[in-house]
Design an enzyme around this catalytic site. Structure first.
Site, PDB file in Angstrom:
ATOM      1  N   ASN A  13      -0.682 -23.491 -11.513  1.00 47.12           N
ATOM      2  CA  ASN A  13      -0.083 -22.801 -12.652  1.00 47.12           C
ATOM      3  C   ASN A  13      -1.126 -22.681 -13.751  1.00 47.12           C
ATOM      4  O   ASN A  13      -1.375 -23.620 -14.495  1.00 47.12           O
ATOM      5  CB  ASN A  13       1.151 -23.571 -13.152  1.00 47.12           C
ATOM      6  CG  ASN A  13       1.950 -22.784 -14.170  1.00 47.12           C
ATOM      7  OD1 ASN A  13       1.412 -21.952 -14.876  1.00 47.12           O
ATOM      8  ND2 ASN A  13       3.238 -23.069 -14.231  1.00 47.12           N
ATOM      9  N   ASP A  14      -1.737 -21.497 -13.847  1.00 44.18           N
ATOM     10  CA  ASP A  14      -2.793 -21.307 -14.833  1.00 44.18           C
ATOM     11  C   ASP A  14      -2.294 -21.405 -16.272  1.00 44.18           C
ATOM     12  O   ASP A  14      -3.102 -21.430 -17.209  1.00 44.18           O
ATOM     13  CB  ASP A  14      -3.455 -19.940 -14.629  1.00 44.18           C
ATOM     14  CG  ASP A  14      -4.467 -19.960 -13.498  1.00 44.18           C
ATOM     15  OD1 ASP A  14      -4.982 -21.046 -13.195  1.00 44.18           O
ATOM     16  OD2 ASP A  14      -4.735 -18.903 -12.916  1.00 44.18           O
ATOM     17  N   CYS A  15      -0.987 -21.427 -16.445  1.00 41.54           N
ATOM     18  CA  CYS A  15      -0.428 -21.487 -17.801  1.00 41.54           C
ATOM     19  C   CYS A  15      -0.004 -22.890 -18.206  1.00 41.54           C
ATOM     20  O   CYS A  15       0.536 -23.079 -19.301  1.00 41.54           O
ATOM     21  CB  CYS A  15       0.758 -20.526 -17.910  1.00 41.54           C
ATOM     22  SG  CYS A  15       0.283 -18.807 -17.653  1.00 41.54           S
TER      23      CYS A  15
END
Length: 855
Positions: A514-516
């Protein structure tokens, strides 16, 4: 409401009205030259790299949304104002909303046979999106026009085959205008550097062919060309001359007056437009071919004559002669169709469920090819400018593609490994043209290296090509740094082990899958990148997700290290790897124990620990108490299968995350910005990473349910996000009903059920793996083809064919009882377990009978 229908026999989706909720697109090309095309002919083309070799211009986030494309205009040159034709009045059977466009000058009407950009109400309209091609057809004022768009195999060009038919009772005098807008190659520079770009445009026109040569004389050896098969009445290459001042593509001055300006672009914005006049008797058809392409010359042979500034066209002219010939075009179209027949023929399936058949047999496989080619670089939502090929993304995309063209999968693995760093880390992205890592994004996304292990394992199981492990691959593409691929995999494992946090779980770095989820960012500066800004040292924040992924990767490494499947290995090498096999199995067991101690929250797996040492995705959290990702990856790694935790975690998913439109990423949604969590809490509740149905992760739960033997729930989840199954709610879903989207708005969103960001999503590969390998249960193994279906209890069975290592397995599954216990017969002989072994050398067909019954 539906805007079209599937034509399964032709493997096409047929759109029957042009005003779809969003542009519904297709991709042209599957090798080096690519194009995106919408159902109204919008889109653009590029060679290999959507940023650095962009041929045509497209305007993202414009109004209308789909602006720029492969446009054709037809003009009625007859004095035909108010003409009633044999086809009847121009009342559109697929009529768009009132006031949606102009029909041109009444005395000499003109229109777009693709509806855009003039948006003239058409008498009928269809767009047929197929495998690597699109056909748009319409009728207006008794003139039928059909355009086929495709990219021939092994060529760097696209063909538009326009067929115009006069359905009137009297002759028709028509003008045909083509129109494309050239991009000045680097799409980022093209969209930003106007003080230079408004002075650099250059073209040549020779024998009716328009050549785009901006920057060719100084820094480029490549050029674009736009050719027409018919003698030209006129042409244009300067945008303003074609459109006219203060006009748009919906009302070009040249088309309105019926005569080209003969303009040559000197600076300003270069375009390509041909003008052809047609005189058609009643019932007569004419075909015109347009060829748009890319070409390169050697640096020492750019000009002809050598001391001129004229493009050397010697290598290109034979190509033009070939593809301006209708017979050659038809042969190329047939070759493309045969290629897709071979690719899709490697796996076929017939089940009691139409949506499973349609997606697993056609569209999901097709989307896997596109995501393999594009990663996340070029769609109608990804501009092609910033992302390039993702390291994590491309490794996952390979999981759904590897059986289609294994030799390309092999090349991709080696390309990805070459962007790995000596530490075992990797660039998060790389540019497909240069194959070098993207320094602007950098590394330290700590899950990245482990995906290389999973991709390599998938390739090895599919092909048995153990030689790839010995292939010499550099680090960071630096000469002299090469080691065998096997060492790259070892460094991937070591990278995680050298970065463990206070609980013994892997450090998250900038982000994991999850890049966020940016636990080390702590950003309060507007516009600052959450992914590349690290304000904390990053020695505390840990990822339970990476821990689960590590267990899975270490298990795969144990099997890779087991030299028994590599018969060519020496006895010494086998003994060495046997020791490594035990080591990796032990590492997996140790991390599993750590997860159970520090990653289990009582009813589900926690998500992470933040930079303050506080749990994320725990019941003690006010928001974001449970996340989907660790439930999926930990169960896929087998954690908790024996002690009941896996079942408990997936039951928590069913109770807290599942909705009618799919499984949301987390709950409760974040209602405010959390400095310690980063970008995930910047989205409104229910969108993107903040509790949307992030479709990429839904298949992990499907796989987990299949591993638990719960086929009804696994297939139910599969259908909830299946695009074909959602076709009837297209007004809600909005995206294409034939491919997966990245996300569907979650239960907290005002538009629950609305899809966004279609096509380029890891959803494609993972859904393909979930349905084919786990629900249908047909998956490659080092020692044969495993057939272990976990299908819905109401299915009587299914049949499939699978080409595996040169052998076609004809599989027939019959349900006798309610369970998933397999009784396997191979070529009439009972076989213990669920593994169909390889047949004797020379045998190319195997019959596999499976009976399912109570355990």
């Amino acid at each position: 409401m539906q805007y079209g229908h599937f034509d399964d026999s032709r493997r096409e989706y047929v759109i029957t009205r042009p005003d779809t909720p969003l542009p519904w697109i297709n991709y042209l090309g599957s090798q080096a030259y690519f194009g995106l095309i919408s159902n109204t002919a919008g889109g653009y083309s590029f060679y290999r790299d959507a940023r650095l070799r962009r041929l045509t211009r497209y305007r993202y986030n414009n109004v209308p949304f789909d602006t720029g494309g492969r446009y054709i205009y037809l003009r009625d040159d007859s004095n035909a104002g108010g003409l009633e034709t044999s086809a009847g009045p121009s009342a559109a059977t697929s009529k768009p909303p009132e006031g949606s466009g102009a029909g041109g000058h009444e005395a000499h009407p003109y229109w777009s046979p693709s509806w855009q950009p003039t948006r003239t109400p058409l008498e009928d309209y269809t767009c047929r999106h197929g495998l690597g091609y699109t056909v748009i057809a319409s009728t207006y004022r008794g003139i039928r026009a059909e355009t086929l768009y495709f990219v021939p195999l092994n060529h760097d060009l696209e063909i538009w085959r326009l067929t115009v038919t006069n359905q009137r009772a009297e002759p028709a005098q028509l003008s045909v205008f083509s129109a494309i807008e050239f991009c000045l190659w680097d799409a980022w520079d093209d969209a930003t550097n106007f003080q230079r770009n408004f002075s650099t445009g250059e073209v040549e026109v020779e024998d009716g062919v328009i050549y785009h040569k901006t920057e060719y004389r100084e820094r480029r050896n490549h050029f674009a060309y736009f050719a027409c098969s018919e003698p030209l009445t006129g042409f244009d290459t300067q945008r303003e001359a074609f459109l006219g001042p203060y006009r748009g593509w919906d009302a070009p001055a040249v088309v309105e007056r019926g005569a080209s300006a003969g303009s040559l672009a000197n600076g300003w914005a270069p375009i390509g437009s041909h003008h052809v006049r047609l005189s058609l008797a009643p019932g007569e058809s004419r075909t015109i071919l347009f060829v748009l392409g890319y070409a390169e010359n050697p640096s020492d042979a750019k000009f002809d004559p050598p001391d001129s500034q004229t493009i050397n066209k010697r290598q290109l002219l034979p190509v033009l002669r070939e593809f301006l010939d209708p017979a050659a075009v038809e042969a190329a179209r047939a070759e493309l169709a045969a290629s897709w027949e071979r690719v899709l023929g490697r796996f076929t399936v017939q089940t009691p469920d139409l949506h499973t058949n349609r997606m697993a047999g056609i569209w999901n496989a097709y989307q896997c090819m596109i995501t393999f080619n594009m990663s996340r670089s070029a769609s109608f939502y990804e501009s092609g400018v910033g992302r390039g090929m993702g390291f994590r993304d491309s490794n996952q995309d390979l999981l759904g593609f590897v059986h289609m063209v294994p030799e390309r999968a092999r090349e991709r693995i080696l390309d990805l490994a070459a962007t790995q760093l000596p530490s075992g880390g990797a660039y998060h992205q790389y540019q497909p043209l240069t194959k070098h890592g993207n320094d602007l994004v950098g590394s330290n996304f700590n899950d990245d290296p482990l995906w290389l292990v999973l991709a390599t394992a998938a390739y090895l199981k599919e092909t048995g090509d153990g030689a790839i492990l010995d292939a010499a691959v550099p680090y960071d593409n630096q000469p002299g740094s090469a080691t065998p691929l096997y060492e790259h995999l070892q460094r991937s494992i070591r990278y995680t082990l050298e970065r463990l946090g206070p609980h013994g779980l892997p450090l998250i770095g900038r982000a994991d899958w999850n890049d966020c989820l940016n636990l080390n960012c702590f950003s309060e500066t507007p516009g600052e990148s959450f992914q590349t800004t690290t304000n904390r040292e990053g020695t505390v924040a840990e990822s339970v997700f990476i821990a689960g992924l590590f267990v899975l990767a270490a298990q795969e490494m144990a099997q890779i290290a087991d030299g028994r499947w590599r018969m060519a290995d020496s006895v010494t090498q086998n003994a060495k790897r046997k020791t490594q096999e035990a080591d990796y199995a032990q590492l997996a067991a140790q991390m599993e124990a750590t997860i159970k101690e520090h990653g289990w929250d009582g009813a589900w797996f926690r998500r992470a620990y933040d930079a303050l040492g506080q749990p994320v995705g725990a019941a003690s959290c006010a928001e974001g108490q449970i996340f989907i990702e660790p439930q999926g990856i930990c169960v896929m790694a087998g954690i908790g299968l024996a002690d009941g935790r896996a079942a408990q975690a997936l039951d928590s998913v069913a109770g807290r995350l599942a909705t009618a439109h799919g499984i949301v990423l987390l709950q409760p949604a974040y209602s405010r910005y959390y400095l310690n969590l980063g970008e995930i809490s910047t989205y409104p509740p229910g969108y993107k990473e903040n509790a949307s149905i992030f479709c990429h992760t839904n298949p992990w739960i499907m796989i987990g349910e299949a591993m638990l033997g719960r086929g009804d729930r696994a297939h139910d989840y599969y259908l909830r996000i299946n695009p074909s199954n959602r076709e009837a709610i297209s007004d809600v879903h909005r995206c294409e009903p034939y491919v997966y989207a990245q996300m569907i708005a979650g239960r907290d969103a005002a538009t629950h059920g609305e899809a966004k960001n279609s096509w380029l999503s890891g959803t494609a590969a993972w859904n393909y793996v979930a349905i084919t390998q786990w629900i249908l249960g047909i998956r490659p193994d080092y020692y044969g083809l495993r057939v272990a279906p976990v299908i819905p209890t109401h299915w009587p069975g299914f049949s499939a064919t699978r080409l595996f290592r040169g052998v076609t397995y004809h599989i027939h599954v019959t349900r006798r009882g309610p369970g998933n216990a397999v009784s396997l017969t191979v070529d009439g002989r009972p076989v213990a377990g669920d593994l169909a072994p390889f047949p004797p050398a020379g045998q190319t067909d195997v019959a596999v009978q499976v009976v399912l019954d109570a355990n």
